[in-house]
Design a protein around this motif. Structure first.
Motif, PDB file in Angstrom:
ATOM      1  N   GLY A 168       0.815  -1.203   0.000  1.00 42.14           N
ATOM      2  CA  GLY A 168       0.000   0.000   0.000  1.00 42.14           C
ATOM      3  C   GLY A 168       0.849   1.253   0.000  1.00 42.14           C
ATOM      4  O   GLY A 168       2.068   1.205   0.210  1.00 42.14           O
ATOM      5  N   PRO A 169       0.245   2.416  -0.244  1.00 39.17           N
ATOM      6  CA  PRO A 169       0.998   3.675  -0.332  1.00 39.17           C
ATOM      7  C   PRO A 169       1.727   3.997   0.970  1.00 39.17           C
ATOM      8  O   PRO A 169       1.165   3.835   2.060  1.00 39.17           O
ATOM      9  N   ALA A 170       2.944   4.464   0.846  1.00 36.96           N
ATOM     10  CA  ALA A 170       3.772   4.748   2.023  1.00 36.96           C
ATOM     11  C   ALA A 170       3.179   5.838   2.896  1.00 36.96           C
ATOM     12  O   ALA A 170       3.435   5.874   4.110  1.00 36.96           O
TER      13      ALA A 170
ATOM     14  N   VAL B  95      -1.803   3.944   8.538  1.00 38.19           N
ATOM     15  CA  VAL B  95      -1.141   2.666   8.813  1.00 38.19           C
ATOM     16  C   VAL B  95      -2.102   1.688   9.485  1.00 38.19           C
ATOM     17  O   VAL B  95      -2.820   2.041  10.434  1.00 38.19           O
ATOM     18  N   VAL B  96      -2.083   0.459   8.988  1.00 37.68           N
ATOM     19  CA  VAL B  96      -2.834  -0.639   9.586  1.00 37.68           C
ATOM     20  C   VAL B  96      -1.856  -1.792   9.817  1.00 37.68           C
ATOM     21  O   VAL B  96      -1.202  -2.249   8.878  1.00 37.68           O
ATOM     22  N   VAL B  97      -1.750  -2.245  11.052  1.00 39.19           N
ATOM     23  CA  VAL B  97      -0.897  -3.384  11.391  1.00 39.19           C
ATOM     24  C   VAL B  97      -1.791  -4.579  11.664  1.00 39.19           C
ATOM     25  O   VAL B  97      -2.748  -4.490  12.449  1.00 39.19           O
ATOM     26  N   MET B  98      -1.480  -5.715  11.022  1.00 43.87           N
ATOM     27  CA  MET B  98      -2.335  -6.898  11.090  1.00 43.87           C
ATOM     28  C   MET B  98      -1.639  -7.985  11.909  1.00 43.87           C
ATOM     29  O   MET B  98      -0.474  -8.311  11.669  1.00 43.87           O
TER      30      MET B  98
ATOM     31  N   ASP C 213      -4.702  -6.966   0.700  1.00 44.04           N
ATOM     32  CA  ASP C 213      -4.794  -6.442  -0.665  1.00 44.04           C
ATOM     33  C   ASP C 213      -5.896  -5.402  -0.781  1.00 44.04           C
ATOM     34  O   ASP C 213      -5.726  -4.359  -1.423  1.00 44.04           O
ATOM     35  N   ALA C 214      -7.052  -5.686  -0.158  1.00 43.46           N
ATOM     36  CA  ALA C 214      -8.172  -4.748  -0.212  1.00 43.46           C
ATOM     37  C   ALA C 214      -7.841  -3.449   0.519  1.00 43.46           C
ATOM     38  O   ALA C 214      -8.174  -2.352   0.048  1.00 43.46           O
ATOM     39  N   LEU C 215      -7.176  -3.557   1.660  1.00 40.55           N
ATOM     40  CA  LEU C 215      -6.787  -2.355   2.404  1.00 40.55           C
ATOM     41  C   LEU C 215      -5.796  -1.515   1.608  1.00 40.55           C
ATOM     42  O   LEU C 215      -5.902  -0.290   1.548  1.00 40.55           O
ATOM     43  N   ALA C 216      -4.810  -2.172   1.000  1.00 42.46           N
ATOM     44  CA  ALA C 216      -3.817  -1.448   0.203  1.00 42.46           C
ATOM     45  C   ALA C 216      -4.475  -0.750  -0.974  1.00 42.46           C
ATOM     46  O   ALA C 216      -4.147   0.411  -1.295  1.00 42.46           O
TER      47      ALA C 216
ATOM     48  N   ALA D  79      -7.386   0.352  -1.072  1.00 44.03           N
ATOM     49  CA  ALA D  79      -8.198   1.450  -0.539  1.00 44.03           C
ATOM     50  C   ALA D  79      -7.339   2.601  -0.016  1.00 44.03           C
ATOM     51  O   ALA D  79      -7.873   3.585   0.505  1.00 44.03           O
ATOM     52  N   GLY D  80      -6.014   2.491  -0.127  1.00 43.79           N
ATOM     53  CA  GLY D  80      -5.133   3.598   0.243  1.00 43.79           C
ATOM     54  C   GLY D  80      -4.455   3.476   1.587  1.00 43.79           C
ATOM     55  O   GLY D  80      -3.765   4.412   2.020  1.00 43.79           O
ATOM     56  N   PHE D  81      -4.606   2.345   2.245  1.00 47.50           N
ATOM     57  CA  PHE D  81      -3.961   2.160   3.544  1.00 47.50           C
ATOM     58  C   PHE D  81      -2.553   1.593   3.372  1.00 47.50           C
ATOM     59  O   PHE D  81      -2.277   0.860   2.412  1.00 47.50           O
ATOM     60  N   HIS D  82      -1.687   1.937   4.313  1.00 48.82           N
ATOM     61  CA  HIS D  82      -0.343   1.356   4.354  1.00 48.82           C
ATOM     62  C   HIS D  82      -0.385   0.194   5.329  1.00 48.82           C
ATOM     63  O   HIS D  82      -0.558   0.381   6.540  1.00 48.82           O
ATOM     64  N   VAL D  83      -0.244  -1.012   4.813  1.00 47.92           N
ATOM     65  CA  VAL D  83      -0.467  -2.229   5.600  1.00 47.92           C
ATOM     66  C   VAL D  83       0.866  -2.854   6.007  1.00 47.92           C
ATOM     67  O   VAL D  83       1.752  -3.036   5.172  1.00 47.92           O
ATOM     68  N   VAL D  84       0.978  -3.171   7.286  1.00 53.52           N
ATOM     69  CA  VAL D  84       2.150  -3.876   7.810  1.00 53.52           C
ATOM     70  C   VAL D  84       1.700  -5.246   8.289  1.00 53.52           C
ATOM     71  O   VAL D  84       0.804  -5.362   9.131  1.00 53.52           O
ATOM     72  N   LEU D  85       2.318  -6.289   7.722  1.00 51.54           N
ATOM     73  CA  LEU D  85       2.046  -7.662   8.119  1.00 51.54           C
ATOM     74  C   LEU D  85       3.322  -8.258   8.706  1.00 51.54           C
ATOM     75  O   LEU D  85       4.418  -7.950   8.240  1.00 51.54           O
TER      76      LEU D  85
END
Length: 314
Positions: free
Chosen positions: A56-58, A62-65, A81-84, A86-92
């Motif tokens: 997702g965009p830097a 931020v969403v941490v899963m 993938d859906a969060l990214a 939608a414009g969220f920066h996802v950390v897994l």
């Protein structure tokens, strides 16, 4: 007397041989293996190297899963993938003991997982408040973190959270025996692989490949330390009757929780208990949802999650 000694020796040899046979195919998870097999990065934290990926965009919120007991971060593939998108920066990331993270011998309790998550956020310099998404055991960890560190969070999303009512997925009798040192270690060494591979996610062929785990959950089982980490978590991280933690967290951080009415791991009683202790939370019961509702019904839960996060992140 000599026959008693003889029997004891035979039993001891049988235990030693069965122990050796049970782990004969496990190999160390080295930096070289990880570099060759995994595409993400690691962070050096106090217990060892913690594996993580981003998408997702830097500059997105931020969403941490936080994944659950046994399956690593790939459990969130469809949601991330859906969060990214939608414009969220996802950390897994993979918990210590799982996936591509190191498998340190440790007491895997609530404090351990709190240090793990805090260490990840600090190492990535994620100082602004962010959202957490927790699945199953990850729901307990996320709620505990929200209760302890509400200033670091903007929102909390829980998929089939453990911590309230838990079905005896390891069996009532075996689950108790596993808490006994030595005996539990031996039983787990012998039975863990068969128990985990008996999960419906492995035994039930997917009718739709887009609604199943996106990856091979068994790869992590090849590497030494996975099964001991699960056992130490089972012994030391309480995954039932944490109602007060969820209630307190919901007062401090906006909370959305999803439950499935066909979940055989998280008791259906959990939904009612969360509504009772956390009246401020938004609770969704997904009709037909199993414990894998986050990937099996991603097209249902993702829009609800994204709308909630958009309303509670900045």
């Amino acid at each position: 007397m000599s026959w008693i000694i003889g029997i004891a020796v035979v039993i001891g040899l049988a235990i030693a041989i069965s122990w050796r046979i049970a782990g004969r195919n496990e190999i160390p998870l080295t930096a070289e293996v990880r570099k060759a097999e995994a595409s993400g990065e690691t962070l050096p934290l106090e217990p060892g190297e913690l594996y993580f990926t981003r998408r997702g965009p830097a500059d997105g919120p931020v969403v941490v899963m936080i994944h659950g007991f046994g399956t690593p971060h790939m459990v969130f593939e469809q949601n991330a993938d859906a969060l990214a998108a939608a414009g969220f920066h996802v950390v897994l990331f993979d918990h210590f003991g799982r996936g591509w993270s190191d498998r340190p011998p440790a007491r895997y309790d609530a404090d351990f997982y709190d240090r793990e998550l805090s260490g990840l956020l600090d190492a990535l310099a994620l100082k602004e408040p962010l959202a957490l998404v927790g699945y199953s055991m990850g729901g307990v960890i996320a709620a505990e973190f929200a209760e302890r560190h509400p200033e670091r969070l903007t929102a909390l999303v829980l998929f089939a959270p453990a911590g309230l009512a838990l079905e005896p997925f390891l069996g009532k009798i075996l689950g108790r025996l596993l808490r006994i040192r030595l005996l539990g270690d031996w039983l787990w060494r012998l039975r863990a692989r068969a128990l985990l591979l008996g999960d419906p996610q492995f035994t039930k062929p997917p009718s739709d490949p887009t609604r199943c785990l996106q990856g091979d959950d068994t790869i992590q089982m090849r590497y030494r330390g996975y099964f001991p980490a699960l056992l130490q978590t089972w012994r030391h991280l309480p995954m039932e009757d944490r109602d007060a933690v969820f209630g307190s967290a919901s007062k401090k951080v906006p909370m959305l929780a999803f439950f499935g009415d066909r979940d055989q791991t998280i008791g259906i009683e959990s939904e009612a208990r969360l509504r009772r202790v956390a009246p401020h939370a938004r609770v969704e019961m997904i009709e037909g949802g199993t414990h894998g509702l986050l990937y099996e019904m991603h097209d249902t839960v993702n829009p609800l999650m994204i709308d909630f996060l958009r309303s509670n992140t900045h």
